[in-house]
Scaffold this motif. Sequence first.
Motif, PDB file in Angstrom:
ATOM      1  N   ALA A 373       0.823  -1.210   0.000  1.00  0.00           N
ATOM      2  CA  ALA A 373       0.000   0.000   0.000  1.00  0.00           C
ATOM      3  C   ALA A 373       0.857   1.259   0.000  1.00  0.00           C
ATOM      4  O   ALA A 373       0.475   2.292  -0.559  1.00  0.00           O
ATOM      5  CB  ALA A 373      -0.925   0.001   1.217  1.00  0.00           C
ATOM      6  N   MET A 374       2.050   1.176   0.604  1.00  0.00           N
ATOM      7  CA  MET A 374       2.935   2.336   0.697  1.00  0.00           C
ATOM      8  C   MET A 374       3.798   2.518  -0.550  1.00  0.00           C
ATOM      9  O   MET A 374       4.414   3.583  -0.713  1.00  0.00           O
ATOM     10  CB  MET A 374       3.853   2.198   1.919  1.00  0.00           C
ATOM     11  CG  MET A 374       3.170   2.434   3.257  1.00  0.00           C
ATOM     12  SD  MET A 374       2.524   4.121   3.453  1.00  0.00           S
ATOM     13  CE  MET A 374       4.026   5.091   3.287  1.00  0.00           C
ATOM     14  N   ALA A 375       3.841   1.527  -1.408  1.00  0.00           N
ATOM     15  CA  ALA A 375       4.741   1.591  -2.567  1.00  0.00           C
ATOM     16  C   ALA A 375       4.584   2.870  -3.398  1.00  0.00           C
ATOM     17  O   ALA A 375       5.585   3.449  -3.830  1.00  0.00           O
ATOM     18  CB  ALA A 375       4.560   0.349  -3.440  1.00  0.00           C
ATOM     19  N   PRO A 376       3.360   3.370  -3.642  1.00  0.00           N
ATOM     20  CA  PRO A 376       3.235   4.605  -4.443  1.00  0.00           C
ATOM     21  C   PRO A 376       3.533   5.885  -3.642  1.00  0.00           C
ATOM     22  O   PRO A 376       3.470   6.976  -4.195  1.00  0.00           O
ATOM     23  CB  PRO A 376       1.762   4.597  -4.875  1.00  0.00           C
ATOM     24  CG  PRO A 376       1.222   3.259  -4.522  1.00  0.00           C
ATOM     25  CD  PRO A 376       2.041   2.777  -3.390  1.00  0.00           C
ATOM     26  N   PHE A 377       3.826   5.742  -2.333  1.00  0.00           N
ATOM     27  CA  PHE A 377       3.959   6.903  -1.467  1.00  0.00           C
ATOM     28  C   PHE A 377       5.310   6.904  -0.757  1.00  0.00           C
ATOM     29  O   PHE A 377       5.888   5.856  -0.482  1.00  0.00           O
ATOM     30  CB  PHE A 377       2.844   6.922  -0.407  1.00  0.00           C
ATOM     31  CG  PHE A 377       1.451   6.949  -0.971  1.00  0.00           C
ATOM     32  CD1 PHE A 377       0.862   8.149  -1.335  1.00  0.00           C
ATOM     33  CD2 PHE A 377       0.737   5.770  -1.152  1.00  0.00           C
ATOM     34  CE1 PHE A 377      -0.419   8.175  -1.860  1.00  0.00           C
ATOM     35  CE2 PHE A 377      -0.542   5.782  -1.672  1.00  0.00           C
ATOM     36  CZ  PHE A 377      -1.122   7.001  -2.033  1.00  0.00           C
ATOM     37  N   ASP A 378       5.785   8.097  -0.430  1.00  0.00           N
ATOM     38  CA  ASP A 378       6.991   8.237   0.392  1.00  0.00           C
ATOM     39  C   ASP A 378       6.657   8.271   1.872  1.00  0.00           C
ATOM     40  O   ASP A 378       7.500   7.929   2.715  1.00  0.00           O
ATOM     41  CB  ASP A 378       7.728   9.523   0.008  1.00  0.00           C
ATOM     42  CG  ASP A 378       8.190   9.508  -1.430  1.00  0.00           C
ATOM     43  OD1 ASP A 378       9.097   8.715  -1.734  1.00  0.00           O
ATOM     44  OD2 ASP A 378       7.645  10.283  -2.242  1.00  0.00           O
ATOM     45  N   ALA A 379       5.463   8.706   2.199  1.00  0.00           N
ATOM     46  CA  ALA A 379       5.022   8.783   3.592  1.00  0.00           C
ATOM     47  C   ALA A 379       3.506   8.826   3.629  1.00  0.00           C
ATOM     48  O   ALA A 379       2.851   9.095   2.615  1.00  0.00           O
ATOM     49  CB  ALA A 379       5.601  10.019   4.282  1.00  0.00           C
ATOM     50  N   ALA A 380       2.947   8.547   4.812  1.00  0.00           N
ATOM     51  CA  ALA A 380       1.499   8.649   5.022  1.00  0.00           C
ATOM     52  C   ALA A 380       1.248   9.575   6.197  1.00  0.00           C
ATOM     53  O   ALA A 380       1.943   9.519   7.216  1.00  0.00           O
ATOM     54  CB  ALA A 380       0.902   7.272   5.298  1.00  0.00           C
ATOM     55  N   LEU A 381       0.254  10.446   6.058  1.00  0.00           N
ATOM     56  CA  LEU A 381      -0.147  11.390   7.100  1.00  0.00           C
ATOM     57  C   LEU A 381      -1.489  10.950   7.662  1.00  0.00           C
ATOM     58  O   LEU A 381      -2.424  10.670   6.909  1.00  0.00           O
ATOM     59  CB  LEU A 381      -0.260  12.798   6.505  1.00  0.00           C
ATOM     60  CG  LEU A 381      -0.896  13.890   7.386  1.00  0.00           C
ATOM     61  CD1 LEU A 381      -0.013  14.206   8.585  1.00  0.00           C
ATOM     62  CD2 LEU A 381      -1.178  15.145   6.564  1.00  0.00           C
ATOM     63  N   MET A 382      -1.588  10.915   8.988  1.00  0.00           N
ATOM     64  CA  MET A 382      -2.826  10.499   9.644  1.00  0.00           C
ATOM     65  C   MET A 382      -2.827  11.021  11.078  1.00  0.00           C
ATOM     66  O   MET A 382      -1.810  11.541  11.563  1.00  0.00           O
ATOM     67  CB  MET A 382      -2.948   8.969   9.627  1.00  0.00           C
ATOM     68  CG  MET A 382      -1.824   8.245  10.350  1.00  0.00           C
ATOM     69  SD  MET A 382      -1.872   6.435  10.123  1.00  0.00           S
ATOM     70  CE  MET A 382      -1.343   6.275   8.410  1.00  0.00           C
TER      71      MET A 382
END
Length: 473
Positions: A373-382
């Motif tokens: 799920a994180m592959a397309p992203f450098d980081a996740a904000l939540m």
Amino acid sequence: MTAHLHPNAIHAFTDDALADHDATALANALKSGKLSAREVLKACQQRADQVAKQLNAEVPMTGEREPVSLASTGAFAGVPTYIKDNTDVGGFPTNHGSAALRPAPCRKHSPFTRQYLDQGMVCMGKSALPEFGLNASTEPAHGAPTRNPWNTAYSSGASSGGSAALVAAGVVPIAHANDGGGSIRIPAACCGLVGLKPSRGRLVDNPAARSLPINILSEGVVTRSVRDTANFYTAAEHHFRNRKLPAIGQVIGPGSKRLRIGVVLDSLNGHRTDPETRDTVEHTAKVLAELGHEVVPMPIPVDDSFPEDFALYWGFMASLVRGAGRWVVDRSFDAQKLDGLTLGLHRMFMANKSRLPGALLRLRRSTHRFEAAMAPFDAALMPVVSHTTPELGYLSPQQPFDTLFQRLQGYVGFTPLANVTGAPAIALPMGLTSEHLPVSVQLMAAPGHDRTLLELAFALEEAAPFPTLSPGI
């Protein structure tokens, strides 16, 4: 940024040797000779005495105990600190926040304590936690709760709530914390601090972590500045460097790369985030976009079974304490003195223990699901938690277990994912509630990408200075 304080706020900041220095500034002043170790430790003790009765953040000790140090040099040589009372420090007992123990002073330091004190810090004592770190509020059933220095009617979070209260109130600039489901990030969020749960294996593990079927425990610190957290991890790598992970190295400011950051607003277990928390996350997303990053919504990076499976594992850990405490923890262990949450989690697990093998399998697979799920992203904000800091009593272990567990599930919806997957996650204070309490956001990245989170944290701190209790000395 000095905030407008609530009438119930309490702090120890004053114009003494500690002033409002972060740990890095204090260490530099000690190294240059502008301050002496003696005056720094004296100021720390005076501050601790000043707020002791109001905060209940330090574990009371019988008799006179000298501060403990291991090295006279290091990145934080001479800087006073506290070590959480579930981690062995030679000469101090380890009480785990529980009335079920009456242990003798430990004979030696734990492996992590040695890594921690190798940086030159001086341990002034042990910081309070809830029983065996199982609760999300530092409210022992057998004693006074640890109070939030921003508003003493509220929780300081858990399980590193004692450490967070001491740092936020200005007693020390840095303190030990550890995290098995959010226990670095939740108290950091409640008390307006920086709290990084590192990638699994980044720091030296204590023995309990290595014995678990899934190692969800991580050591770390809570601080008032991003540079203190970054400098701690840089120095920690000089003591131990896990070759399976990319080095963090020296991080001194924001990164130069434009990143793709995904946003998740509602919790992994279906509880909707409250308005003040949601607004803070959305505001942070706007700040990141203004800094040049691509910020877009992302799907929840975990299977639907995750919340139930983690709840069972939570119960499994309580059941381990209940069943093996005398042999694993300390010979003084008396299970009859455990609090209502520990015993309730034990009963819950025993009623569902046949499900554990399947839950373990799915939890292990969640690492792959998260990384995909994180592959397309450098980081996740939540968010860090699903709603703002609760008042004391709301998460007390003296609440009926079913009520308390339902409340915990409605509060702790975001943090456990990083523990199970081994991903790094950092809490950062990005706002204040109407009750003058900090509201924080969480940034996550794929395992090993701790440096990315520190660079983003530097950027946010620079763009929107964090609130502080310091009057600006």
